[in-house]
Design a protein around this motif. Structure first.
Motif, PDB file in Angstrom:
ATOM      1  N   UNK A 201      -6.813   8.979  10.397  1.00 27.09           N
ATOM      2  CA  UNK A 201      -7.747   9.040   9.280  1.00 27.09           C
ATOM      3  C   UNK A 201      -7.535  10.220   8.353  1.00 27.09           C
ATOM      4  N   UNK A 202      -6.908  11.290   8.865  1.00 29.55           N
ATOM      5  CA  UNK A 202      -6.767  12.487   8.037  1.00 29.55           C
ATOM      6  C   UNK A 202      -5.454  12.507   7.260  1.00 29.55           C
ATOM      7  N   UNK A 203      -4.568  11.543   7.473  1.00 31.91           N
ATOM      8  CA  UNK A 203      -3.292  11.505   6.788  1.00 31.91           C
ATOM      9  C   UNK A 203      -3.496  11.101   5.333  1.00 31.91           C
ATOM     10  N   UNK A 204      -3.070  11.924   4.366  1.00 30.22           N
ATOM     11  CA  UNK A 204      -3.214  11.534   2.960  1.00 30.22           C
ATOM     12  C   UNK A 204      -2.441  10.242   2.695  1.00 30.22           C
ATOM     13  N   UNK A 205      -3.081   9.302   2.027  1.00 31.48           N
ATOM     14  CA  UNK A 205      -2.458   8.025   1.752  1.00 31.48           C
ATOM     15  C   UNK A 205      -1.869   8.001   0.346  1.00 31.48           C
ATOM     16  N   UNK A 206      -0.759   7.294   0.149  1.00 35.67           N
ATOM     17  CA  UNK A 206      -0.228   7.127  -1.205  1.00 35.67           C
ATOM     18  C   UNK A 206      -1.228   6.348  -2.050  1.00 35.67           C
ATOM     19  N   UNK A 207      -1.151   6.514  -3.352  1.00 38.18           N
ATOM     20  CA  UNK A 207      -2.061   5.764  -4.224  1.00 38.18           C
ATOM     21  C   UNK A 207      -1.666   4.298  -4.300  1.00 38.18           C
ATOM     22  N   UNK A 236       5.284  -6.172  -7.072  1.00 36.42           N
ATOM     23  CA  UNK A 236       3.825  -6.069  -6.995  1.00 36.42           C
ATOM     24  C   UNK A 236       3.402  -4.932  -6.072  1.00 36.42           C
ATOM     25  N   UNK A 237       2.456  -4.158  -6.527  1.00 33.88           N
ATOM     26  CA  UNK A 237       1.961  -3.019  -5.760  1.00 33.88           C
ATOM     27  C   UNK A 237       0.743  -3.402  -4.916  1.00 33.88           C
ATOM     28  N   UNK A 238       0.586  -2.693  -3.809  1.00 31.62           N
ATOM     29  CA  UNK A 238      -0.602  -2.870  -2.963  1.00 31.62           C
ATOM     30  C   UNK A 238      -1.243  -1.499  -2.761  1.00 31.62           C
ATOM     31  N   UNK A 239      -2.536  -1.506  -2.484  1.00 32.99           N
ATOM     32  CA  UNK A 239      -3.283  -0.256  -2.290  1.00 32.99           C
ATOM     33  C   UNK A 239      -3.499   0.006  -0.809  1.00 32.99           C
ATOM     34  N   UNK A 240      -3.007   1.126  -0.275  1.00 32.93           N
ATOM     35  CA  UNK A 240      -3.217   1.430   1.157  1.00 32.93           C
ATOM     36  C   UNK A 240      -4.658   1.841   1.442  1.00 32.93           C
ATOM     37  N   UNK A 241      -5.219   1.310   2.532  1.00 33.60           N
ATOM     38  CA  UNK A 241      -6.585   1.617   2.947  1.00 33.60           C
ATOM     39  C   UNK A 241      -6.624   2.470   4.212  1.00 33.60           C
ATOM     40  N   UNK A 242      -5.538   2.440   4.967  1.00 33.99           N
ATOM     41  CA  UNK A 242      -5.474   3.191   6.214  1.00 33.99           C
ATOM     42  C   UNK A 242      -4.078   3.124   6.787  1.00 33.99           C
ATOM     43  N   UNK A 244      -1.919   3.406  10.708  1.00 33.41           N
ATOM     44  CA  UNK A 244      -1.911   3.573  12.152  1.00 33.41           C
ATOM     45  C   UNK A 244      -0.464   3.689  12.617  1.00 33.41           C
ATOM     46  N   UNK A 245      -0.265   4.364  13.742  1.00 28.32           N
ATOM     47  CA  UNK A 245       1.090   4.529  14.251  1.00 28.32           C
ATOM     48  C   UNK A 245       1.110   4.409  15.758  1.00 28.32           C
ATOM     49  N   UNK A 246       2.281   4.067  16.276  1.00 31.16           N
ATOM     50  CA  UNK A 246       2.458   3.933  17.712  1.00 31.16           C
ATOM     51  C   UNK A 246       3.720   3.150  18.005  1.00 31.16           C
ATOM     52  N   UNK A 247       4.235   3.317  19.221  1.00 35.15           N
ATOM     53  CA  UNK A 247       5.439   2.607  19.656  1.00 35.15           C
ATOM     54  C   UNK A 247       6.603   2.845  18.700  1.00 35.15           C
ATOM     55  N   UNK A 248       6.678   4.051  18.128  1.00 35.84           N
ATOM     56  CA  UNK A 248       7.819   4.424  17.302  1.00 35.84           C
ATOM     57  C   UNK A 248       7.796   3.899  15.884  1.00 35.84           C
ATOM     58  N   UNK A 249       6.691   3.311  15.421  1.00 38.78           N
ATOM     59  CA  UNK A 249       6.623   2.835  14.054  1.00 38.78           C
ATOM     60  C   UNK A 249       5.186   2.983  13.543  1.00 38.78           C
ATOM     61  N   UNK A 250       4.984   2.715  12.255  1.00 37.38           N
ATOM     62  CA  UNK A 250       3.635   2.774  11.713  1.00 37.38           C
ATOM     63  C   UNK A 250       3.407   1.613  10.759  1.00 37.38           C
ATOM     64  N   UNK A 251       2.130   1.305  10.560  1.00 46.18           N
ATOM     65  CA  UNK A 251       1.709   0.212   9.684  1.00 46.18           C
ATOM     66  C   UNK A 251       0.630   0.724   8.738  1.00 46.18           C
ATOM     67  N   UNK A 252       0.593   0.167   7.540  1.00 50.75           N
ATOM     68  CA  UNK A 252      -0.473   0.430   6.593  1.00 50.75           C
ATOM     69  C   UNK A 252      -1.403  -0.778   6.521  1.00 50.75           C
ATOM     70  N   UNK A 253      -2.718  -0.527   6.518  1.00 52.49           N
ATOM     71  CA  UNK A 253      -3.662  -1.563   6.108  1.00 52.49           C
ATOM     72  C   UNK A 253      -3.739  -1.490   4.590  1.00 52.49           C
TER      73      UNK A 253
END
Length: 276
Positions: A201-207, A236-242, A244-253
């Motif tokens: 939650x504290x990781x700054x997200x890209x715009x 097309x651009x998407x807006x990151x909402x959050x 999460x990371x684990x198992x050596x990779x990460x995902x954006x909501x």
């Protein structure tokens, strides 16, 4: 006579409290500490003490009973698809559910008087996966004295209502996550599950984000084989909402321009940098 009876009762209660041994008095401290913990994130002391039990149909045709979650912490939310503030808080609720689900925590989002087809469509479109019981006749919301939505109750493992939040809230901020981590841990069910994705939650997200190459697939879950929510052109651009990371990779909501919410793999997107 009634006034005298009340005064006598009050005297007896005070006398009993003063005579309690130190160990007995200490038992009230966890409740007070929990109240202060919840208050720190804007969750108020509830008017009711015991959570009314219920059994409702869910969108899959099965049944959901509050009693079946006894022993774990429950976040009980009342919502509807037409409610703007409800929709605003759903992505952060999904993050909270994914972060602690299976660790003695359950999020139940009780939908207000809408059809299973309508709720199913909304959940699928927005990549939401927590249980959504259907309060078709409003009897459960009446039992919880719900006069406006969204409203959320925190219920402990003993079936006691320990907190209430009226209105929407961001449930994925660092302070909220830490409070729930403590509450779940104190309940004895806070051992991390193997391979759990850790919320950041504290990781700054890209715009904004866009595909590194080719089309961008937005998926319903943090799984490259899960059902696609949207397929977008590379530009097309998407807006990151959050994140999460684990198992050596990460995902954006992320949220798409059309309003769909889902997940994209971090390795498949890049930050959109605006020129100054």
């Amino acid at each position: 006579m009634n006034a005298c009876s009340r005064q006598l009762r009050l005297f007896l209660l005070l006398a009993t409290a003063l005579c309690l041994p130190a160990g007995s008095m200490a038992q009230v401290k966890p409740g007070n500490a929990t109240g202060e913990l919840l208050k720190s994130i804007g969750i108020a002391k509830p008017a009711m003490s015991k959570a009314p039990d219920f059994t409702l149909r869910d969108i899959g045709g099965g049944t959901v009973s509050l009693a079946s979650y006894r022993g774990g912490l429950v976040l009980l939310n009342f919502w509807a698809t037409w409610c703007g503030p409800c929709r605003d808080e759903m992505p952060s609720m999904e993050n909270l559910s994914r972060n602690f689900g299976g660790q003695g925590f359950t999020l139940l989002a009780i939908n207000q008087k809408e059809s299973a087809a309508q709720v199913t469509s909304y959940m699928r479109t927005h990549g939401l996966n927590f249980p959504t019981p259907l309060d078709s006749d409003g009897r459960v919301s009446a039992a919880y004295r719900v006069y406006g939505i969204p409203v959320t109750y925190v219920i402990d493992g003993g079936g006691n209502v320990i907190g209430m939040k009226s209105g929407a809230r961001d449930w994925a901020t660092r302070d909220v996550v830490e409070v729930f981590r403590k509450l779940i841990g104190e309940g004895g069910s806070g051992a991390p599950a193997a391979g759990l994705l850790d919320l950041e939650p504290a990781t700054p997200l890209p715009s904004a984000l866009r595909a590194i190459g080719g089309a961008l697939i937005v998926r319903s879950q943090q799984d490259p084989f899960s059902e696609p929510v949207a397929k977008l052109p590379a530009s097309e651009e998407v807006t990151p909402l959050g994140k999460v990371s684990g198992a050596g990779e990460f995902w954006y909501m992320v949220r798409t321009k059309s309003g769909a919410i889902g997940w994209v793999r971090g390795a498949e997107v890049e930050e959109v940098r605006r020129g100054k």
